[in-house]
Design an enzyme around this catalytic site. Structure first.
Site, PDB file in Angstrom:
ATOM      1  N   GLU A   1       0.937   3.459 -12.736  1.00 19.99           N
ATOM      2  CA  GLU A   1      -0.517   3.626 -12.571  1.00 19.99           C
ATOM      3  C   GLU A   1      -1.037   4.647 -13.579  1.00 19.99           C
ATOM      4  O   GLU A   1      -0.357   5.616 -13.859  1.00 19.99           O
ATOM      5  CB  GLU A   1      -0.816   4.129 -11.148  1.00 19.99           C
TER       6      GLU A   1
ATOM      7  N   THR B   1       0.844  -1.199   0.000  1.00 18.46           N
ATOM      8  CA  THR B   1       0.000   0.000   0.000  1.00 18.46           C
ATOM      9  C   THR B   1       0.881   1.251   0.000  1.00 18.46           C
ATOM     10  O   THR B   1       0.415   2.340   0.332  1.00 18.46           O
ATOM     11  CB  THR B   1      -0.905   0.025   1.258  1.00 18.46           C
ATOM     12  N   ALA B   2       2.161   1.083  -0.361  1.00 16.68           N
ATOM     13  CA  ALA B   2       3.105   2.214  -0.296  1.00 16.68           C
ATOM     14  C   ALA B   2       3.318   2.796  -1.695  1.00 16.68           C
ATOM     15  O   ALA B   2       2.657   3.774  -2.070  1.00 16.68           O
ATOM     16  CB  ALA B   2       4.411   1.760   0.340  1.00 16.68           C
ATOM     17  N   ARG B   3       4.206   2.199  -2.445  1.00 19.05           N
ATOM     18  CA  ARG B   3       4.435   2.615  -3.825  1.00 19.05           C
ATOM     19  C   ARG B   3       4.801   1.389  -4.655  1.00 19.05           C
ATOM     20  O   ARG B   3       5.578   0.529  -4.210  1.00 19.05           O
ATOM     21  CB  ARG B   3       5.584   3.627  -3.907  1.00 19.05           C
TER      22      ARG B   3
ATOM     23  N   HIS C   1      -5.314   2.338  -5.898  1.00 23.52           N
ATOM     24  CA  HIS C   1      -4.625   3.370  -5.119  1.00 23.52           C
ATOM     25  C   HIS C   1      -5.630   4.196  -4.305  1.00 23.52           C
ATOM     26  O   HIS C   1      -5.746   5.417  -4.495  1.00 23.52           O
ATOM     27  CB  HIS C   1      -3.792   4.285  -6.041  1.00 23.52           C
TER      28      HIS C   1
ATOM     29  N   GLY D   1      -5.738   4.038  -0.826  1.00 17.00           N
ATOM     30  CA  GLY D   1      -5.328   3.978   0.585  1.00 17.00           C
ATOM     31  C   GLY D   1      -5.845   5.135   1.415  1.00 17.00           C
ATOM     32  O   GLY D   1      -6.302   4.954   2.541  1.00 17.00           O
ATOM     33  N   SER D   2      -5.771   6.333   0.885  1.00 22.65           N
ATOM     34  CA  SER D   2      -6.186   7.507   1.679  1.00 22.65           C
ATOM     35  C   SER D   2      -7.593   7.976   1.328  1.00 22.65           C
ATOM     36  O   SER D   2      -8.010   9.056   1.746  1.00 22.65           O
ATOM     37  CB  SER D   2      -5.189   8.654   1.457  1.00 22.65           C
TER      38      SER D   2
ATOM     39  N   ASP E   1      -2.508  -2.190  -3.563  1.00 22.54           N
ATOM     40  CA  ASP E   1      -3.261  -0.941  -3.774  1.00 22.54           C
ATOM     41  C   ASP E   1      -2.461   0.036  -4.627  1.00 22.54           C
ATOM     42  O   ASP E   1      -2.989   1.061  -5.049  1.00 22.54           O
ATOM     43  CB  ASP E   1      -3.580  -0.304  -2.407  1.00 22.54           C
TER      44      ASP E   1
HETATM   45  C1  DGY Z   1      -0.007   9.756  -0.822  1.00 23.55           C
HETATM   46  O1  DGY Z   1      -0.477  10.665  -0.141  1.00 23.55           O
HETATM   47  O2  DGY Z   1       1.198   9.632  -1.040  1.00 23.55           O
HETATM   48  C2  DGY Z   1      -0.970   8.773  -1.379  1.00 23.55           C
HETATM   49  O3  DGY Z   1      -0.337   7.751  -2.041  1.00 23.55           O
HETATM   50  C3  DGY Z   1      -1.952   9.461  -2.301  1.00 23.55           C
HETATM   51  O4  DGY Z   1      -1.270  10.302  -3.146  1.00 23.55           O
END
Ligand code: DGY
Length: 321
Positions: A269, A238-240, A287, A289-290, A264
């Site tokens: 992407e 869920t990071a990159r 993507h 997550g937030s 995610d």
């Molecule tokens: C972030 O804040 O880095 C999330 O991946 C959404 O951009």
């Protein structure tokens, strides 16, 4: 001319954030939410004091070098900042900020969803319901992996990693972690520290990635490192996407070396490697997550708090450059 400082906002932001933006700034909003090309971004920044980008805009060395002189700040609506060349910004004395803390809970929630989705074969099960292909209950059908009591290996024990550790303890998981530096005892809270990623991998029934994408972490999960995971392990990211080498992960999912992956985030992407979509043992999210109402508002307000500080001549709380 409103007399307020002009701010280029590259994407459509939550309503409450845009309302504050238009109240306090001459906000150049992106109503259509179309992603600007680099050329458009440079052109639209003419006369703007600041840019509020998301991670979808790549503020590379060249783009930053071409920004108009008016641009003094880049206040990203994101915690990640791998899309911004900080050195290039420093070279032009442009202040850069991000939005840490406010999205940690939401991102850890998605990591739990990815972990469970992968372990319990959520994609295949949901597909059966939606395609009317559910034959009937069976004692041997759709058997997943129980995560309760298993070992979770957390790569990157920052804000999100520490919350993920707490959530994993709720499942009686044994928490292991790898981080650039060891946490103090209170923060560690019983988690077992590994000084190398290799050591962590050997102890991870579930591997959950929470580190930023940097030159050091890019491709960290590759053929050599994946081989160290126990057979049947689960990978959660869920990071990159850049932390994972796609060819390796896909091969390990195809061969059965890994039980499943919950992802995610991806390389390239939204045009992700299509092989992920062909695999039944992947649980894939776009993507998000937030992506909660509370978090996206909080991210916007945090970016604006940083911008307000810069405009007031103060050092912003989340200064990166
Ligand atoms: C972030 O804040 O880095 C999330 O991946 C959404 O951009």
């Amino acid at each position: 001319m409103s007399g307020k400082p002009a701010v280029l906002v590259t994407r459509k932001l939550p309503q409450a954030v845009e309302e504050r933006l238009t109240r306090d700034y001459d906000a150049r909003l992106n109503v259509s939410d179309r992603i600007y090309t680099s050329e458009e971004l440079i052109e639209l920044s003419e006369g703007a004091l600041a840019i509020i980008p998301c991670h979808t805009e790549r503020l590379t060395t060249d783009v930053i070098a071409s920004l108009p002189d008016s641009v003094r700040a880049i206040c990203s609506f994101s915690v990640g900042y791998d899309h911004i060349d900080l050195d290039a910004a420093r070279a032009r004395a442009i202040t850069v900020t991000n939005t840490p803390d406010v999205l940690s809970d939401a991102t850890a929630e998605i990591a739990v969803l990815c972990m469970l989705g992968a372990a319990r074969r959520a994609y295949e099960s949901a597909r059966e319901i939606r395609t009317d292909s559910w034959a009937d209950w069976s004692a041997t059908h759709q058997l997943g992996v129980q995560i309760t009591g298993k070992r979770i290996g957390i790569v990157g024990m920052g804000r999100v990693g520490q919350i993920m550790a707490r959530r994993a303890r709720g499942f009686d998981m044994e928490v292991h972690y790898y981080n650039r530096s060891r946490l103090n005892e209170e923060r560690e809270n019983g988690a077992i520290y590994h000084a190398t990623i290799e050591s962590l991998l050997r102890h991870s029934d579930v591997l959950s990635i929470h580190c930023p994408a940097t030159p050091e972490t890019t491709g960290m999960i590759n053929a050599e490192t994946i081989a160290l995971l126990p057979d049947g392990a689960i990978v959660v990211n869920t990071a990159r996407g850049a932390v994972i080498d796609d060819d390796t992960l896909i091969a390990a999912l195809q061969s059965g070396k890994l039980f499943a992956a919950g992802l995610d985030v991806f390389n390239n992407e939204p045009d992700i490697d299509p092989r992920y979509k062909e695999l039944d043992n992947t649980f894939l999210l776009p993507h998000v997550g937030s992506a909660t109402v509370e978090t996206r508002d909080a991210m916007g307000f945090r970016a604006l708090d940083n911008l307000d500080a810069i405009v007031a001549g103060e050092t912003p709380r989340d200064k990166l450059a």
